[in-house]
Write an enzyme that holds these catalytic residues in place. Sequence first.
Site, PDB file in Angstrom:
ATOM      1  N   ASP A 188       0.826  -1.218   0.000  1.00 56.37           N
ATOM      2  CA  ASP A 188       0.000   0.000   0.000  1.00 56.37           C
ATOM      3  C   ASP A 188       0.859   1.268   0.000  1.00 56.37           C
ATOM      4  OD1 ASP A 188      -2.761  -0.334  -0.264  1.00 56.37           O
ATOM      5  OD2 ASP A 188      -2.916  -1.205   1.747  1.00 56.37           O
TER       6      ASP A 188
ATOM      7  N   GLU B 276      -6.410  -8.901  16.053  1.00 53.86           N
ATOM      8  CA  GLU B 276      -5.063  -8.311  15.934  1.00 53.86           C
ATOM      9  C   GLU B 276      -5.043  -6.789  15.993  1.00 53.86           C
ATOM     10  OE1 GLU B 276      -6.213 -10.631  13.849  1.00 53.86           O
ATOM     11  OE2 GLU B 276      -4.623 -12.014  13.235  1.00 53.86           O
TER      12      GLU B 276
ATOM     13  N   PRO C 271     -24.720  -4.410   6.175  1.00 57.84           N
ATOM     14  CA  PRO C 271     -23.341  -4.691   6.582  1.00 57.84           C
ATOM     15  C   PRO C 271     -22.625  -3.427   7.092  1.00 57.84           C
ATOM     16  CG  PRO C 271     -23.808  -5.734   4.480  1.00 57.84           C
ATOM     17  CD  PRO C 271     -24.988  -4.861   4.793  1.00 57.84           C
TER      18      PRO C 271
ATOM     19  N   VAL D 267     -14.531   1.231 -10.264  1.00 62.04           N
ATOM     20  CA  VAL D 267     -14.050   1.970 -11.441  1.00 62.04           C
ATOM     21  C   VAL D 267     -13.088   1.077 -12.217  1.00 62.04           C
ATOM     22  CG1 VAL D 267     -14.295   4.351 -10.648  1.00 62.04           C
ATOM     23  CG2 VAL D 267     -12.313   3.027  -9.901  1.00 62.04           C
TER      24      VAL D 267
ATOM     25  N   CYS E 202      17.082  -6.408 -10.981  1.00 63.39           N
ATOM     26  CA  CYS E 202      17.643  -7.104  -9.824  1.00 63.39           C
ATOM     27  C   CYS E 202      17.991  -8.550 -10.182  1.00 63.39           C
ATOM     28  CB  CYS E 202      16.691  -7.002  -8.647  1.00 63.39           C
ATOM     29  SG  CYS E 202      17.573  -7.141  -7.080  1.00 63.39           S
TER      30      CYS E 202
ATOM     31  N   GLY F 158      16.716 -10.161 -12.371  1.00 61.93           N
ATOM     32  CA  GLY F 158      16.698 -10.102 -13.838  1.00 61.93           C
ATOM     33  C   GLY F 158      18.044  -9.676 -14.395  1.00 61.93           C
ATOM     34  N   MET F 159      18.744  -8.771 -13.703  1.00 61.00           N
ATOM     35  CA  MET F 159      20.084  -8.384 -14.147  1.00 61.00           C
ATOM     36  C   MET F 159      21.076  -9.512 -13.885  1.00 61.00           C
ATOM     37  SD  MET F 159      22.869  -5.523 -12.930  1.00 61.00           S
ATOM     38  CE  MET F 159      23.932  -6.664 -12.040  1.00 61.00           C
TER      39      MET F 159
ATOM     40  N   HIS G  42      15.892  -1.442  -8.022  1.00 61.22           N
ATOM     41  CA  HIS G  42      14.473  -1.570  -8.395  1.00 61.22           C
ATOM     42  C   HIS G  42      13.909  -0.234  -8.858  1.00 61.22           C
ATOM     43  CE1 HIS G  42      13.727  -5.698  -6.961  1.00 61.22           C
ATOM     44  NE2 HIS G  42      14.676  -5.433  -6.078  1.00 61.22           N
TER      45      HIS G  42
ATOM     46  N   GLU H 112      11.264   0.363 -10.302  1.00 64.34           N
ATOM     47  CA  GLU H 112       9.795   0.420 -10.214  1.00 64.34           C
ATOM     48  C   GLU H 112       9.306   1.169  -8.977  1.00 64.34           C
ATOM     49  OE1 GLU H 112      11.663  -2.298  -9.833  1.00 64.34           O
ATOM     50  OE2 GLU H 112      10.785  -3.786  -8.480  1.00 64.34           O
TER      51      GLU H 112
HETATM   52  N1  GLN Z   1      17.836 -12.950  -5.031  1.00 58.11           N
HETATM   53  C1  GLN Z   1      18.693 -11.922  -5.498  1.00 58.11           C
HETATM   54  C2  GLN Z   1      19.543 -11.319  -4.390  1.00 58.11           C
HETATM   55  O1  GLN Z   1      19.233 -11.462  -3.245  1.00 58.11           O
HETATM   56  C3  GLN Z   1      17.889 -10.840  -6.215  1.00 58.11           C
HETATM   57  C4  GLN Z   1      16.941 -10.115  -5.321  1.00 58.11           C
HETATM   58  C5  GLN Z   1      15.884  -9.341  -6.055  1.00 58.11           C
HETATM   59  O2  GLN Z   1      15.638  -9.594  -7.226  1.00 58.11           O
HETATM   60  N2  GLN Z   1      15.217  -8.423  -5.375  1.00 58.11           N
HETATM   61  O3  GLN Z   1      20.523 -10.682  -4.655  1.00 58.11           O
END
Ligand code: GLN
Length: 533
Positions: free
Chosen positions: A71, A150, A191, A242, A382, A384-385, A508, A510
């Site tokens: 969130d 909780e 409700p 929406v 990450c 992905g690299m 990251h 994103e």
């Molecule tokens: N698992 C990998 C690391 O710990 C990549 C982590 C990730 O993609 N956020 O370095």
Amino acid sequence: MSKFVFVTGGVVSGLGKGITASSLALLLKARGYKVFMQKFDPYINVDPGTMSPFQHGEVYVTADGTETDLDLGHYERFIDEELNYTSNITTGKIYQSVIEKERKGDYLGATVQIVPHITDEIKSKIYAAASTSGADIVITEIGGTIGDIESQAFIESLRQMRNELGKENTLFVHATLVPYIYGSNELKTKPTQHSVIELRGMGIQPDLIVCRSPEELNQHLKEKISLFCSVPTENVIDSIDVKNIFWVPLNYLKQGMDELVLKQFKLPITESKIKYWQDLVNKVDNLKEEVEIALVGKYVELHDAYLSVNESLKHAGYANNVRVKVNWINSEDLEKMDSLDEVFKTTSGILVPGGFGSRGIEGKIKAINYARTHNIPFLGICLGMQLAVIEFARNVCGLPNASSTEFNEVCKDPIIDLMAEQKGIINKGGTLRLGNYDCKIKEGTLAFEDYKILEIKERHRHRYEFNNKYKELLASKGMVFSGINEKADLVEIIELKNHPHFIACQFHPEFKSRPTRPHPLFNSFIRESIKHK
Ligand code: GLN
């Protein structure tokens, strides 16, 4: 002094309480108020960092390196303010700090109890959010649903705050459900009534009731809720389903929600500078072209596991006037296939996001190989690299045994390895490389074309790193190391020379993309994917 808005939820979870909180924040900011946001999560984990993405969706990371609930991503994207460690508080964090104080002797002589010790600690976190941000208005969302065991201590703390600060300084928004019942063909308010009774049983009378429903509530229904729940009719706000969440603030604006809040706080009702948001909504609703991006991951059944990546793709789409259609591909499925031609037939760009553990990695490597050898625009994030580097080492540099020590501790060519300072760490919680780190961009690279500056800061969440021992070999075969953290000599961005658009980053991106300000790496990825189409 700051004013405090508390957002609780009733009836069911998943009502969009986070979007409600963010939308109100956006409206107040548009009226010139400084707004800060915070979420309380009633679970015992200290943070969501140790939970499975299947349990919890993505872990969002703030600039200061706090691992938080997803969130917070909505909050940052809606209000475009940087949040921090005061913004996500769990039961685990509260108890951890109370128990630490008890052991230190801070409460010497006292019996440590939920009231007042836990509730004081909770209140102190709300005041900390106010004082560190200097906000005019702090909006605190309480996770879970009224009636959950909780969240009781959190609700009790809010009751105390209302008692201490009064109605002029605190305001309760209760988000509920008004379902449509087929057969009798009507919207039902019961409700909502019951949920408000439950809230009152805990000593809280809501000031505004936000009713999620499939259609607008007519005056009669609003009056009914008003009568049973003791709020003025205009304080009953409907929140209709929406197709695009950006509509939510505009629907609230139409019903005067922000004005009601300012009125209760006795703050001036300033002009709303909301046009930029209206323009955005207009644009999003009228996108005609489409581009298909393949997102190759292993948590794809739950799209929330890649929430910020998905949002970032959309943002870049808006900037490039296209709707981004995501093709969710489970990397494990690719492992058994002989050819990926069919899978990627309609794909204009391939994205491999972050992840942990060895399951599904060979499928991701196969997808990366496909992108590289078929000149398809590629963005790696990450993990992905890391996998893009492994693929290149194996298939271009003649290192068939290249891998990461995350998957194979004794691999022959550990091209991705633990950083020295990670080697002694045993605890898993909060010990990754987290949050903002500097990155120096190399001129004359794709990365420089994207960022157009030499110094950037990006948010991280990983333990493993590119192993510099292999840098020279990979560079000699055409890999460019276009972003470096100079202080620790760590590779942050890689790209390929002989490819139209192949770029991957250890951080990251994103987490920093915003609806009206797409991230440069996503922006160029979508732009090039459109060209490839
Ligand atoms: N698992 C990998 C690391 O710990 C990549 C982590 C990730 O993609 N956020 O370095």
